[in-house]
Design an enzyme around this catalytic site. Structure first.
Site, short mmCIF file in Angstrom:
data_model
loop_
_atom_site.label_atom_id
_atom_site.label_comp_id
_atom_site.label_asym_id
_atom_site.label_seq_id
_atom_site.Cartn_x
_atom_site.Cartn_y
_atom_site.Cartn_z
CG ASN A 102 -46.44 3.10 9.57
OD1 ASN A 102 -46.27 3.63 8.49
ND2 ASN A 102 -45.97 3.61 10.71
CG LEU A 111 -58.65 3.81 8.78
CD1 LEU A 111 -58.81 4.17 7.31
CD2 LEU A 111 -60.03 3.55 9.37
CE LYS A 112 -55.18 3.15 16.10
NZ LYS A 112 -54.28 3.15 17.28
CE1 TYR A 117 -38.56 16.25 14.27
CE2 TYR A 117 -39.21 16.28 11.96
CZ TYR A 117 -38.73 15.59 13.06
OH TYR A 117 -38.40 14.27 12.96
CG ASP A 133 -47.78 9.45 13.46
OD1 ASP A 133 -47.01 10.32 13.00
OD2 ASP A 133 -47.42 8.27 13.69
#
Length: 258
Positions: A10, A13-14, A96, A105
């Site tokens: 959020n 960026l890595k 889920y 993520d």
């Protein structure tokens, strides 16, 4: 086969370029950019890199940001591929209600955490904590089933919410104290203990459900801030998302790598 892993959160960026898509591959280069600076990657940090053969990433920042990343990748002849949470992948089963709605993520970090645990010992229940703009606390049983998880605001969002909704709370960041005696320390301590309390509650749930204490791994840009306030043993891992992307990539491209 060089492999580019990208984690678009959020805020930042890595990225990391590995010699190959597997967990033990050496890192050739890595870096991070705030989302406002993504459009500089092709002419900046990525300009001198060898072209990756494969790429896999996860993104939670939205389609507009994803398009900007793909545009920067046009300097290479490589297809952009993004992880979407599924019913199962890399030995993890997704519990889920709607598997595809689980944040990629979280899914990738859980895959990375489980395989990191298995590489160092026996299978046991596991809690994965990511501390960033938001905080997630996810539970996995010993058989590799994602049981469910918590989402709560990170430190910054908590403080901004209080500043917005309460008069007179525009104060500097304080310290974590057992008994805060000023407003700055009270705010910082409150946010920290809220996160630590969520982790402790999830540990208790997992112990009741699985019959044994879970391992705990923590990751994310603000993970180090939480370390002194945790009540359970845990492993602080710099980037579980890269670990997960490597594990997924190794399985997807196993025939090509071999």
């Amino acid at each position: 086969m060089t492999f580019l892993a990208i984690d678009v959160g959020n805020t930042r960026l890595k990225w990391a370029l590995f010699d190959a898509p597997h967990a033990s591959a050496p890192v050739r280069a890595h870096g991070a950019e705030f989302l406002d600076n993504i459009d500089r990657l092709a002419d900046g940090a990525w300009a001198g890199l060898p072209a990756p053969t494969r790429m896999l990433g996860c993104v939670v920042a939205g389609d507009a940001v994803k398009r900007r990343v793909v545009e920067q990748m046009e300097l290479w002849d490589v297809q952009a591929q993004w992880v979407v949470s599924s019913a199962q992948e890399a030995g993890l089963v997704n519990g889920y209600d709607h598997p595809s709605r689980l944040g990629s993520d979280r899914w990738v970090a859980m895959i990375g955490a489980r395989h990191r645990m298995l590489s160092g010992g026996r299978a046991r229940p596991l809690i994965v904590v990511m501390v960033g703009t938001a905080v997630t606390v996810d539970a996995i049983d010993a058989e590799g089933r994602f049981l469910g998880g918590l989402i709560l605001p990170g430190h910054g969002i908590m403080l901004r919410a209080l500043e917005t909704g309460t008069a007179g709370l525009h104060v500097p960041t304080g310290e974590v104290r057992l008994f805060p005696t000023n407003t700055s320390d009270a705010l910082t301590s409150g946010g920290t203990y809220a996160i630590a309390g969520a982790v402790e509650r999830m540990v208790q749930h997992v112990m009741a459900h699985c019959g044994e204490e879970p391992a705990c791994m923590m990751t994310g840009g603000a993970g180090w801030k939480m370390a002194p306030s945790m009540t359970r043993p845990f492993e602080l891992v710099e980037n579980l998302i890269f670990d997960g992307l490597l594990e997924i990539a190794a399985r997807r491209w196993a025939a090509v790598v071999a």
